[in-house]
Write a protein that holds these residues in place. Structure first.
Motif, PDB file in Angstrom:
ATOM      1  N   GLY A 154     -47.545  63.107  55.681  1.00 41.09           N
ATOM      2  CA  GLY A 154     -47.372  64.556  55.714  1.00 41.09           C
ATOM      3  C   GLY A 154     -46.436  64.987  56.827  1.00 41.09           C
ATOM      4  O   GLY A 154     -45.925  64.189  57.600  1.00 41.09           O
ATOM      5  N   SER A 155     -46.175  66.280  56.915  1.00 47.26           N
ATOM      6  CA  SER A 155     -45.293  66.812  57.953  1.00 47.26           C
ATOM      7  C   SER A 155     -46.079  67.016  59.247  1.00 47.26           C
ATOM      8  O   SER A 155     -47.290  67.160  59.240  1.00 47.26           O
ATOM      9  CB  SER A 155     -44.671  68.140  57.502  1.00 47.26           C
ATOM     10  N   SER A 156     -45.356  67.031  60.355  1.00 40.89           N
ATOM     11  CA  SER A 156     -45.991  67.185  61.658  1.00 40.89           C
ATOM     12  C   SER A 156     -46.141  68.652  62.025  1.00 40.89           C
ATOM     13  O   SER A 156     -45.318  69.492  61.658  1.00 40.89           O
ATOM     14  CB  SER A 156     -45.166  66.473  62.729  1.00 40.89           C
ATOM     15  N   MET A 211     -25.772  56.230  57.751  1.00 46.28           N
ATOM     16  CA  MET A 211     -25.520  55.679  59.082  1.00 46.28           C
ATOM     17  C   MET A 211     -25.858  54.194  59.086  1.00 46.28           C
ATOM     18  O   MET A 211     -26.900  53.798  58.564  1.00 46.28           O
ATOM     19  CB  MET A 211     -26.366  56.395  60.139  1.00 46.28           C
ATOM     20  N   ALA A 212     -24.956  53.379  59.702  1.00 46.06           N
ATOM     21  CA  ALA A 212     -25.184  51.932  59.782  1.00 46.06           C
ATOM     22  C   ALA A 212     -25.450  51.319  58.402  1.00 46.06           C
ATOM     23  O   ALA A 212     -26.203  50.357  58.284  1.00 46.06           O
ATOM     24  CB  ALA A 212     -26.337  51.634  60.739  1.00 46.06           C
ATOM     25  N   GLY A 213     -24.837  51.905  57.365  1.00 41.83           N
ATOM     26  CA  GLY A 213     -25.005  51.385  56.023  1.00 41.83           C
ATOM     27  C   GLY A 213     -26.313  51.764  55.357  1.00 41.83           C
ATOM     28  O   GLY A 213     -26.643  51.222  54.299  1.00 41.83           O
ATOM     29  N   LEU A 214     -27.061  52.688  55.940  1.00 38.84           N
ATOM     30  CA  LEU A 214     -28.346  53.114  55.383  1.00 38.84           C
ATOM     31  C   LEU A 214     -28.324  54.604  55.068  1.00 38.84           C
ATOM     32  O   LEU A 214     -27.698  55.393  55.791  1.00 38.84           O
ATOM     33  CB  LEU A 214     -29.475  52.838  56.380  1.00 38.84           C
ATOM     34  N   ALA A 215     -29.024  54.981  54.006  1.00 39.31           N
ATOM     35  CA  ALA A 215     -29.202  56.395  53.687  1.00 39.31           C
ATOM     36  C   ALA A 215     -30.362  56.929  54.509  1.00 39.31           C
ATOM     37  O   ALA A 215     -31.447  56.341  54.520  1.00 39.31           O
ATOM     38  CB  ALA A 215     -29.473  56.575  52.201  1.00 39.31           C
ATOM     39  N   ILE A 216     -30.136  58.046  55.198  1.00 38.46           N
ATOM     40  CA  ILE A 216     -31.141  58.620  56.084  1.00 38.46           C
ATOM     41  C   ILE A 216     -31.327  60.097  55.743  1.00 38.46           C
ATOM     42  O   ILE A 216     -30.353  60.859  55.696  1.00 38.46           O
ATOM     43  CB  ILE A 216     -30.719  58.507  57.571  1.00 38.46           C
ATOM     44  N   ASP A 217     -32.548  60.505  55.482  1.00 39.04           N
ATOM     45  CA  ASP A 217     -32.878  61.925  55.332  1.00 39.04           C
ATOM     46  C   ASP A 217     -33.413  62.428  56.660  1.00 39.04           C
ATOM     47  O   ASP A 217     -34.218  61.753  57.317  1.00 39.04           O
ATOM     48  CB  ASP A 217     -33.934  62.136  54.246  1.00 39.04           C
ATOM     49  N   GLU A 218     -32.986  63.624  57.050  1.00 36.71           N
ATOM     50  CA  GLU A 218     -33.423  64.198  58.321  1.00 36.71           C
ATOM     51  C   GLU A 218     -34.236  65.476  58.073  1.00 36.71           C
ATOM     52  O   GLU A 218     -33.831  66.332  57.278  1.00 36.71           O
ATOM     53  CB  GLU A 218     -32.216  64.531  59.202  1.00 36.71           C
ATOM     54  N   TYR A 219     -35.367  65.553  58.738  1.00 37.20           N
ATOM     55  CA  TYR A 219     -36.210  66.745  58.683  1.00 37.20           C
ATOM     56  C   TYR A 219     -36.513  67.168  60.118  1.00 37.20           C
ATOM     57  O   TYR A 219     -36.698  66.318  60.991  1.00 37.20           O
ATOM     58  CB  TYR A 219     -37.538  66.460  57.968  1.00 37.20           C
ATOM     59  N   ALA A 223     -35.782  56.764  56.467  1.00 36.54           N
ATOM     60  CA  ALA A 223     -34.762  55.799  56.052  1.00 36.54           C
ATOM     61  C   ALA A 223     -35.072  55.225  54.680  1.00 36.54           C
ATOM     62  O   ALA A 223     -36.231  55.055  54.313  1.00 36.54           O
ATOM     63  CB  ALA A 223     -34.680  54.675  57.089  1.00 36.54           C
ATOM     64  N   ARG A 224     -34.015  54.902  53.942  1.00 38.30           N
ATOM     65  CA  ARG A 224     -34.153  54.270  52.627  1.00 38.30           C
ATOM     66  C   ARG A 224     -33.757  52.805  52.730  1.00 38.30           C
ATOM     67  O   ARG A 224     -32.699  52.471  53.261  1.00 38.30           O
ATOM     68  CB  ARG A 224     -33.266  54.974  51.598  1.00 38.30           C
ATOM     69  N   ARG A 257     -42.341  48.333  50.354  1.00 36.44           N
ATOM     70  CA  ARG A 257     -41.531  47.619  49.364  1.00 36.44           C
ATOM     71  C   ARG A 257     -41.672  48.274  47.993  1.00 36.44           C
ATOM     72  O   ARG A 257     -42.771  48.446  47.473  1.00 36.44           O
ATOM     73  CB  ARG A 257     -41.969  46.156  49.306  1.00 36.44           C
ATOM     74  N   GLY A 258     -40.534  48.637  47.394  1.00 35.91           N
ATOM     75  CA  GLY A 258     -40.531  49.290  46.099  1.00 35.91           C
ATOM     76  C   GLY A 258     -40.797  50.779  46.163  1.00 35.91           C
ATOM     77  O   GLY A 258     -40.888  51.448  45.128  1.00 35.91           O
ATOM     78  N   GLY A 259     -40.905  51.321  47.388  1.00 33.98           N
ATOM     79  CA  GLY A 259     -41.215  52.734  47.557  1.00 33.98           C
ATOM     80  C   GLY A 259     -39.977  53.610  47.635  1.00 33.98           C
ATOM     81  O   GLY A 259     -38.836  53.153  47.477  1.00 33.98           O
ATOM     82  N   LEU A 260     -40.222  54.878  47.864  1.00 38.88           N
ATOM     83  CA  LEU A 260     -39.165  55.873  47.991  1.00 38.88           C
ATOM     84  C   LEU A 260     -39.243  56.529  49.371  1.00 38.88           C
ATOM     85  O   LEU A 260     -40.321  56.609  49.968  1.00 38.88           O
ATOM     86  CB  LEU A 260     -39.293  56.938  46.902  1.00 38.88           C
ATOM     87  N   PRO A 261     -38.112  57.000  49.885  1.00 34.31           N
ATOM     88  CA  PRO A 261     -38.117  57.664  51.196  1.00 34.31           C
ATOM     89  C   PRO A 261     -38.743  59.049  51.113  1.00 34.31           C
ATOM     90  O   PRO A 261     -38.095  60.016  50.730  1.00 34.31           O
ATOM     91  CB  PRO A 261     -36.631  57.726  51.564  1.00 34.31           C
ATOM     92  N   THR A 262     -40.008  59.131  51.430  1.00 35.46           N
ATOM     93  CA  THR A 262     -40.734  60.398  51.411  1.00 35.46           C
ATOM     94  C   THR A 262     -41.336  60.652  52.788  1.00 35.46           C
ATOM     95  O   THR A 262     -41.402  59.759  53.629  1.00 35.46           O
ATOM     96  CB  THR A 262     -41.862  60.367  50.366  1.00 35.46           C
TER      97      THR A 262
END
Length: 250
Positions: free
Chosen positions: A37-39, A1-9, A48-49, A28-33
Motif C-alpha cells: 500500500g501507499s505510505s 534508468m540503468a536499463g530498468l523501467a522505474i515508476d516514481e510516486y 522498479a520493473r 518473480r513473474g510479478g508486476l511493478p505495483t
C-alpha cells in the motif's frame, strides 16, 4: 534508468526536495505495483520493473530458488542490485534524499533488496522483505554498520522454503547484523493480511527513522524467530560451497 523501467510516486504534500527514498522490487513473474500500500509519511517511492519478461509479468532472473542453480541466480540478482544502486544514487543526486535508502521486496524482489543493501555498504539503511532469502554466493560474511533487516516469512512456504530463510536470518544475526525474522504459521508463498500488516508497519518505521522522527510501534504479529535449529549446519555448508564456486567463476 540503468536499463530498468522505474515508476516514481511521491507521498505527502512535497513533490520536490530531499525525501526518504524507498525502492521496491516485485517478485518473480510479478508486476511493478505499490507494495504494502501507499505510505502515510512523505517519501519518494521508486517501483522498479525486473528486466526479464516472464509470462504476463517480469522477473529479476529466469532462475528460481528451488531450481538449485544458485550461481546463475546469484549473478542475475547481483547484476540487478548493481543497476539499482545507480538508480538510487542518481535520484539522490538529482532530487536529494533524507537519510539512506529503504529497500523493500517480496520473494525474488526480496533477494534483490538484500543484495542491494549488502553489496553496496552505506547505500541502504533499512531492508523490509517478505519470503526473503539470498542465494548463498551473495550471502554477506560480515556485519554492515547501521543496516537494519526486517523479514517476514510464511512457515508453509515451499517456493522459498521457510527453513532456508530462517537458517540464513540466524546466520546473519550471528555475524552481527541487525536482523529480525517473524514467521507466520500456515502461510504459504503469499502475503497474508497479518504479514502485510507487519511489513507495512516496518516500512513506516523505516521512513520515520529516515526523517529522524519517533518510530511508530510495530504490532506483535507473527512469531519471532530467535533460536538456532539443527538445520543451520546444512545450509551453512551450502552457503560456503556456493560462495566458493561463485567467486571462482566470476
Amino acid at each position: 534508468m540503468a536499463g530498468l523501467a522505474i515508476d516514481e510516486y511521491v507521498s505527502g504534500d512535497v513533490e520536490d526536495g530531499a525525501l526518504p527514498i524507498v525502492i521496491a522490487m516485485h517478485g518473480r513473474g510479478g508486476l511493478p505495483t505499490l507494495p504494502f500500500g501507499s505510505s502515510r509519511l512523505p517519501c519518494r517511492l521508486l517501483v522498479a520493473r525486473g528486466p526479464v519478461a516472464l509470462g504476463d509479468g517480469f522477473a529479476w532472473s529466469s532462475h528460481y530458488a528451488r531450481e538449485s542453480r544458485h550461481e546463475a541466480l546469484a549473478r542475475d540478482i547481483a547484476e540487478s542490485a548493481d543497476r539499482l544502486r545507480v538508480v538510487v544514487e542518481s535520484v539522490a543526486d538529482e532530487r536529494g534524499a533524507a537519510g539512506r535508502a529503504i529497500a523493500i521486496g517480496f520473494s525474488q524482489g526480496a533477494m534483490v533488496a538484500l543484495a542491494l543493501a549488502t553489496r553496496h555498504e552505506g547505500l541502504v539503511r533499512d531492508v523490509v522483505v517478505g519470503a526473503a532469502w539470498i542465494p548463498p554466493p551473495l550471502e554477506p560474511e560480515r556485519s554492515a554498520p547501521g543496516l537494519r533487516i526486517r523479514m517476514a516469512h510464511g512457515e508453509a512456504d515451499q517456493v522459498v522454503p521457510f527453513e532456508w530463510g530462517r537458517a540464513q536470518a540466524l546466520r546473519l544475526k550471528g555475524r552481527g547484523l541487525d536482523v529480525e525474522l517473524r514467521s507466520f504459521p500456515g502461510v504459504a508463498h503469499v502475503e497474508s493480511s497479518e504479514m502485510a500488516a507487519c511489513l507495512t508497519a516496518w516500512r513506516e518505521a523505516a521512513i520515520a527513522r529516515a526523517w529522524g522522527a519517533p518510530e511508530p510501534a510495530v504490532p506483535e504479529l507473527g512469531r519471532r524467530v530467535e533460536e538456532v535449529t539443527p538445520k543451520l549446519g546444512r545450509w551453512e555448508r551450502l552457503r560456503a560451497k556456493g560462495r566458493k564456486l561463485f567467486s571462482q567463476r566470476s
